[in-house]
Every structure is written in structure tokens, then in C-alpha cells.
Design a protein around this motif. Structure first.
Motif, PDB file in Angstrom:
ATOM      1  N   GLN A   1       8.978  12.710   8.945  1.00  0.00           N
ATOM      2  CA  GLN A   1       9.435  13.987   9.492  1.00  0.00           C
ATOM      3  C   GLN A   1       9.291  15.127   8.489  1.00  0.00           C
ATOM      4  OE1 GLN A   1      13.395  13.073  11.038  1.00  0.00           O
ATOM      5  NE2 GLN A   1      12.522  12.886  13.096  1.00  0.00           N
ATOM      6  N   GLY A   2       8.160  15.133   7.778  1.00  0.00           N
ATOM      7  CA  GLY A   2       7.876  16.216   6.839  1.00  0.00           C
ATOM      8  C   GLY A   2       8.752  16.211   5.597  1.00  0.00           C
ATOM      9  N   LYS A   3       9.482  15.108   5.375  1.00  0.00           N
ATOM     10  CA  LYS A   3      10.340  15.030   4.187  1.00  0.00           C
ATOM     11  C   LYS A   3      10.020  13.758   3.411  1.00  0.00           C
ATOM     12  CE  LYS A   3      14.112  15.650   6.759  1.00  0.00           C
ATOM     13  NZ  LYS A   3      15.488  15.663   7.197  1.00  0.00           N
ATOM     14  N   GLU A   4      10.541  13.686   2.192  1.00  0.00           N
ATOM     15  CA  GLU A   4      10.369  12.467   1.410  1.00  0.00           C
ATOM     16  C   GLU A   4      11.683  11.688   1.421  1.00  0.00           C
ATOM     17  OE1 GLU A   4       7.069  13.271  -1.963  1.00  0.00           O
ATOM     18  OE2 GLU A   4       8.936  14.406  -2.211  1.00  0.00           O
ATOM     19  N   TRP A   5      11.554  10.360   1.450  1.00  0.00           N
ATOM     20  CA  TRP A   5      12.712   9.469   1.513  1.00  0.00           C
ATOM     21  C   TRP A   5      12.563   8.384   0.465  1.00  0.00           C
ATOM     22  CZ3 TRP A   5      16.280  10.169   5.680  1.00  0.00           C
ATOM     23  CH2 TRP A   5      15.885  11.149   6.598  1.00  0.00           C
ATOM     24  N   CYS A   6      13.687   7.988  -0.129  1.00  0.00           N
ATOM     25  CA  CYS A   6      13.639   6.866  -1.072  1.00  0.00           C
ATOM     26  C   CYS A   6      14.005   5.595  -0.334  1.00  0.00           C
ATOM     27  CB  CYS A   6      14.668   7.055  -2.187  1.00  0.00           C
ATOM     28  SG  CYS A   6      14.331   8.484  -3.215  1.00  0.00           S
TER      29      CYS A   6
ATOM     30  N   SER B   1       0.862  -1.186   0.000  1.00  0.00           N
ATOM     31  CA  SER B   1       0.000   0.000   0.000  1.00  0.00           C
ATOM     32  C   SER B   1       0.893   1.230   0.000  1.00  0.00           C
ATOM     33  CB  SER B   1      -0.893  -0.002   1.224  1.00  0.00           C
ATOM     34  OG  SER B   1      -0.088  -0.012   2.375  1.00  0.00           O
ATOM     35  N   PRO B   2       0.388   2.363  -0.460  1.00  0.00           N
ATOM     36  CA  PRO B   2       1.243   3.550  -0.530  1.00  0.00           C
ATOM     37  C   PRO B   2       1.685   3.985   0.857  1.00  0.00           C
ATOM     38  CG  PRO B   2      -0.895   3.948  -1.577  1.00  0.00           C
ATOM     39  CD  PRO B   2      -0.975   2.632  -0.899  1.00  0.00           C
ATOM     40  N   VAL B   3       2.914   4.429   0.991  1.00  0.00           N
ATOM     41  CA  VAL B   3       3.383   4.914   2.288  1.00  0.00           C
ATOM     42  C   VAL B   3       3.718   6.396   2.237  1.00  0.00           C
ATOM     43  CG1 VAL B   3       4.209   2.720   3.207  1.00  0.00           C
ATOM     44  CG2 VAL B   3       5.710   4.092   1.772  1.00  0.00           C
ATOM     45  N   SER B   4       3.367   7.049   1.126  1.00  0.00           N
ATOM     46  CA  SER B   4       3.646   8.482   1.033  1.00  0.00           C
ATOM     47  C   SER B   4       2.615   9.139   0.132  1.00  0.00           C
ATOM     48  CB  SER B   4       5.047   8.706   0.447  1.00  0.00           C
ATOM     49  OG  SER B   4       5.111   8.146  -0.845  1.00  0.00           O
ATOM     50  N   THR B   5       2.525  10.454   0.232  1.00  0.00           N
ATOM     51  CA  THR B   5       1.632  11.191  -0.658  1.00  0.00           C
ATOM     52  C   THR B   5       2.065  10.947  -2.100  1.00  0.00           C
ATOM     53  OG1 THR B   5       1.462  12.833   1.055  1.00  0.00           O
ATOM     54  CG2 THR B   5       0.689  13.491  -1.119  1.00  0.00           C
ATOM     55  N   ALA B   6       3.386  10.956  -2.322  1.00  0.00           N
ATOM     56  CA  ALA B   6       3.888  10.770  -3.693  1.00  0.00           C
ATOM     57  C   ALA B   6       3.379   9.460  -4.276  1.00  0.00           C
ATOM     58  CB  ALA B   6       5.409  10.801  -3.698  1.00  0.00           C
TER      59      ALA B   6
ATOM     60  N   LEU C   1      17.299   3.282   3.173  1.00  0.00           N
ATOM     61  CA  LEU C   1      16.454   4.488   3.149  1.00  0.00           C
ATOM     62  C   LEU C   1      17.358   5.722   3.150  1.00  0.00           C
ATOM     63  CD1 LEU C   1      13.279   5.179   3.562  1.00  0.00           C
ATOM     64  CD2 LEU C   1      13.984   5.837   5.865  1.00  0.00           C
ATOM     65  N   PHE C   2      17.097   6.635   2.238  1.00  0.00           N
ATOM     66  CA  PHE C   2      17.899   7.865   2.186  1.00  0.00           C
ATOM     67  C   PHE C   2      17.007   9.018   1.738  1.00  0.00           C
ATOM     68  CE2 PHE C   2      18.345   7.945  -2.464  1.00  0.00           C
ATOM     69  CZ  PHE C   2      18.120   6.619  -2.791  1.00  0.00           C
ATOM     70  N   PRO C   3      17.386  10.260   2.077  1.00  0.00           N
ATOM     71  CA  PRO C   3      16.525  11.395   1.734  1.00  0.00           C
ATOM     72  C   PRO C   3      16.352  11.517   0.220  1.00  0.00           C
ATOM     73  CG  PRO C   3      18.312  12.070   3.196  1.00  0.00           C
ATOM     74  CD  PRO C   3      18.630  10.682   2.761  1.00  0.00           C
ATOM     75  N   ALA C   4      15.128  11.751  -0.216  1.00  0.00           N
ATOM     76  CA  ALA C   4      14.885  11.883  -1.655  1.00  0.00           C
ATOM     77  C   ALA C   4      15.598  13.138  -2.161  1.00  0.00           C
ATOM     78  CB  ALA C   4      13.382  11.988  -1.929  1.00  0.00           C
ATOM     79  N   PRO C   5      16.498  12.988  -3.159  1.00  0.00           N
ATOM     80  CA  PRO C   5      17.229  14.163  -3.638  1.00  0.00           C
ATOM     81  C   PRO C   5      16.363  15.092  -4.484  1.00  0.00           C
ATOM     82  CG  PRO C   5      18.323  12.091  -4.261  1.00  0.00           C
ATOM     83  CD  PRO C   5      16.951  11.750  -3.791  1.00  0.00           C
ATOM     84  N   LYS C   6      15.182  14.652  -4.872  1.00  0.00           N
ATOM     85  CA  LYS C   6      14.244  15.439  -5.684  1.00  0.00           C
ATOM     86  C   LYS C   6      12.855  15.131  -5.183  1.00  0.00           C
ATOM     87  CE  LYS C   6      15.442  16.317 -10.445  1.00  0.00           C
ATOM     88  NZ  LYS C   6      15.521  15.789 -11.785  1.00  0.00           N
ATOM     89  N   ASP C   7      11.817  15.788  -5.719  1.00  0.00           N
ATOM     90  CA  ASP C   7      10.481  15.470  -5.204  1.00  0.00           C
ATOM     91  C   ASP C   7      10.102  14.021  -5.561  1.00  0.00           C
ATOM     92  OD1 ASP C   7       7.978  15.521  -7.300  1.00  0.00           O
ATOM     93  OD2 ASP C   7       9.758  16.564  -8.039  1.00  0.00           O
ATOM     94  N   GLY C   8       9.370  13.396  -4.611  1.00  0.00           N
ATOM     95  CA  GLY C   8       9.105  11.963  -4.683  1.00  0.00           C
ATOM     96  C   GLY C   8       8.382  11.517  -5.936  1.00  0.00           C
ATOM     97  N   LYS C   9       7.408  12.310  -6.377  1.00  0.00           N
ATOM     98  CA  LYS C   9       6.607  11.894  -7.529  1.00  0.00           C
ATOM     99  C   LYS C   9       7.472  11.833  -8.794  1.00  0.00           C
ATOM    100  CE  LYS C   9       2.077  13.150  -8.973  1.00  0.00           C
ATOM    101  NZ  LYS C   9       0.962  14.082  -8.850  1.00  0.00           N
ATOM    102  N   THR C  10       8.352  12.848  -8.938  1.00  0.00           N
ATOM    103  CA  THR C  10       9.250  12.853 -10.102  1.00  0.00           C
ATOM    104  C   THR C  10      10.184  11.648 -10.031  1.00  0.00           C
ATOM    105  OG1 THR C  10       9.183  15.248 -10.128  1.00  0.00           O
ATOM    106  CG2 THR C  10      10.993  14.225 -11.326  1.00  0.00           C
TER     107      THR C  10
END
Ligand SMILES: Cc1ncc(COP(=O)(O)O)c(C=O)c1O
Length: 380
Positions: free
Chosen positions: A353-358, A34-39, A326-335
């Protein structure tokens, strides 16, 4: 058929993507759990041909040769319900784990244990407590049945913050969920520290130890909370054949706990859910030490390669000991989701924590080498 040749052919074709065939959002939801992020929730994937699956923490080397052979030989029994084989398998597992068969529940993939525990606890109300982010199925089920999910952030190294977790236990905490090694970070609470913590917490609440990735650690490092079940503590351990054993599609797992806790989970299990094929493959996979060693060795090689890539980029990641990072998404998640898929790779994006992660699962070394080339293009 030769598996390695097949995979190579498939992998080559997966790299020759051009875009075109539209795949529905429900398809991606099934693939990703199931999705775990808005992206992820908003992302409608479109891909052409095969993709390299770096999104579900699967084992690219499985099933083992022994499991394949056993499946071919066992086919004549697949017309039968697995009543007796399940009882027999329980005895095998009980002996392996140093408990009685009454301490064991065989399940349709460890997701079923998470569902049963989430239901049993959720129906009692109160709260489930866990670190965050972690594998969330149990808490999702409990919340659907109106229990509360209390979350404690991981520490700055993406490890469990044991002091904060201990302080977060409340009078109505019905269960503490611990995932060790943790998904999505791959980080580990080491050795005795883990067992001491579980023992202390089990005096206050039921401790659920999800050990889906335990066998990714070297055998000398594997500290299972089963040792506490053996001593009579209030602990449930969850295991799966989906990861190191490489049998995700065959859906088999088991839980180990005090007989009264096992009964509490089993009351919600549906009829004959265990499949003969899964049992057949799991039984031989348990004995196939060569295969689990091969998985560990190859995974470590590809994991080291990928963590080195992240280090070179200067991107933070926890010290993963499993098959995901897991690492911080270097760009917006959807892209990132769209552009990696366009290049033939499926990964995941988490919100935390208000950020996107890959979160990238570890494939073969060949797949990881191709992935970093593609990812460089995506984030350029
Ligand atoms: C920590 C953890 N527990 C349980 C599961 C569920 O696995 P399965 O239902 O295939 O046993 C997963 C799957 O990714 C997982 O990461």
C-alpha cells in the motif's frame, strides 16, 4: 554437542559485531528467498560474523532431540535413493490425514508444492487470486508462465477480507491461494468460518490452503482444509516440516488433494527429489508431540513479549498467532535493514500500500530481548 551452549556462544559472538566482511547481494537473495521490497532489492548487506536470523520464519529450537537421534541412527541408509521410504511415508501421512496414499504428494519442502501448483495453473493461463500481502511463491511461478495475479488487500486488522476475495473470483480464476495462518502477518481466519469459506469457493475454483504455520495454533484450534479434501472438494492443502517441526534445512513437505489434482502437480516434479535424511527426521518428528508443544509455548512467550513491545511503541500490527509479525517501518526500509544488520540481526522489509513494513520473525526470548534493544537504537 550441547545445542543450547552452542547457540549461546554463537549468539554472544553475534552481538560482538564490528563490521567489515562484505556479503554479496546474491547471498542475501538466497538467504531471504527473494526480495519483497525495493529496499531489499537495493540493499547490499555487510556484516561481520554471525547474525541472528529473524528473517526467514525458522524454528530456533529444532530439530527435536528425537529427530537428531533418528538422523544419527539412519545415516547408514543415506547412500540410497528414497524410493521405498517415500511410498512408506505416504502411507503414514495418508493415515494421519484420513485420506488414501493417492491423495498425497511428498515434496522437497512445501516450496516445491507452490512451484508445481504455480506451474500447473500458470500453464493453463487465466488467473490466480490471493489476499495481499501473503506468501507469494505460487503466484510468482504462475505469473512467470503468464497467468495473471489478482490481489485483494487484507482488511484494516491485517486479516483476510473474505467478502472481497469472494467478489474477486472471475470466470478465468483457476486457483484461490489462501495462507492460513498468513505469512507475513501471522493472522488467522478462525475455525468453521475458514472451512465454510473454502468449501464455498471450491465450487468455483481450486482452493489452495497453505497451512505451513497451522501447528503454531493450539491443537484444539487447528482447522485444516484437509476435512474438505476428505469430503471430495476441489481443495489442495500444503504442509511443511520446516516450521513447527524445525526441519527447514532438510527440505520436506507434502500436499494433500484429490488424486487427479495430485497427479496434475506430480507431472512436473523432477526425478528422486526426496532426501532420506529429511524423511528420517520427519517421520519421528510427526510423533514428537512434546517438541511441537515446546515450540508453541516458547514461541508464544517470545511473540507476546515482542507484540507487547510494539504495543508500547504504539505501532500497529495484526494479531499474529505464528512466528512472525508485520508492522509499519518506523524509518526508511533500507536504513532499517542496514542498521539492524550492523547490530547483528537480519529482518525483512516489505512494500505494501505504498508504504514500507518490517517483518520480524520470532526467535528465542533472549534473541527478542536483544533485538528490541538494538531496534530502539536503530529507530531513535
Ligand atoms: C506460508 C509459507 N508457505 C510455504 C513456505 C515454504 O516453506 P518450505 O519450502 O520450507 O516448506 C513458507 C516459508 O517461509 C511459508 O511461509
Amino acid at each position: 554437542m550441547n545445542n543450547s551452549i552452542n547457540r549461546r556462544t554463537w549468539f554472544k559472538s553475534s552481538l560482538a559485531l564490528t563490521g567489515g566482511l562484505a556479503i554479496s547481494a546474491s547471498w542475501v537473495n538466497q538467504l531471504l528467498a527473494s526480495p519483497v521490497s525495493t529496499a531489499e532489492g537495493e540493499f547490499i548487506p555487510s556484516a561481520n560474523g554471525h547474525i541472528v536470523r529473524l528473517g526467514s520464519n525458522e524454528n530456533p529450537y529444532g530439530p527435536s532431540a528425537l529427530a537428531r537421534k533418528a538422523l544419527q541412527q539412519g545415516m547408514g541408509e543415506f547412500n540410497r535413493y528414497a524410493f521405498e521410504p517415500v511410498s512408506e511415508f505416504k502411507k503414514v501421512l495418508a493415515e494421519k490425514e484420513g485420506v488414501s496414499p493417492e491423495h498425497i504428494l511428498v515434496v522437497n519442502g512445501s516450496s516445491e508444492t507452490l512451484c508445481l501448483a504455480g506451474m500447473a495453473i500458470g500453464l493453463e493461463g487465466g488467473a490466480v487470486l490471493s489476499a495481499y500481502p501473503t506468501f507469494r511463491s505460487l503466484m510468482d511461478y504462475a505469473e512467470k508462465l503468464h497467468a495473471r495475479w489478482d490481489k485483494v488487500d487484507l482488511d484494516e486488522y491485517h486479516k483476510h477480507d473474505l467478502n472481497a476475495l469472494a467478489s474477486a473470483v472471475k470466470p478465468d480464476t483457476r486457483l484461490m491461494f489462501l495462507c492460513n495462518p498468513n505469512n507475513p502477518t501471522g493472522t488467522v481466519i478462525e475455525g468453521k468460518k475458514y472451512l465454510d469459506f473454502c468449501e464455498e469457493m471450491s465450487r468455483k475454483t481450486v482452493v489452495f490452503s497453505d497451512e505451513a504455520y497451522l501447528e503454531f495454533l493450539e491443537p484444539s484450534e487447528q482447522r485444516s482444509a484437509v476435512a474438505l479434501v476428505q469430503k471430495g472438494h476441489n481443495v489442495i492443502v500444503s504442509r511443511t516440516f520446516s516450521k513447527v517441526y524445525g526441519l527447514a534445512g532438510l527440505r520436506l513437505g507434502y500436499a494433500i488433494g484429490q488424486p487427479e489434482l495430485i497427479k496434475k502437480l506430480a507431472q512436473y516434479q523432477m526425478g528422486p527429489v526426496i532426501n532420506q535424511a529429511g524423511l528420517t527426521a520427519a517421520k519421528v518428528s510427526l510423533t514428537d508431540k512434546e517438541f511441537t508443544k515446546l515450540t508453541r509455548t516458547k514461541n508464544n512467550e517470545a511473540l507476546n513479549f515482542f507484540q507487547h513491545y510494539l504495543d508500547q511503541k504504539g505501532w500497529f500490527h495484526g494479531q499474529s498467532r505464528t512466528n512472525c509479525v508485520l508492522f509499519p517501518a518506523p524509518k526508511d526500509g533500507k536504513t532499517i535493514l542496514a542498521e539492524t544488520l550492523k547490530r547483528g540481526f537480519q529482518i525483512r522489509v516489505w512494500d505494501y500500500q505504498g508504504k514500507e513494513w518490517c517483518r520480524v520473525s520470532i526467535g528465542t526470548l533472549e534473541e527478542m530481548k536483544a533485538f528490541v534493544k538494538a531496534f530502539d537504537e536503530v529507530v531513535a
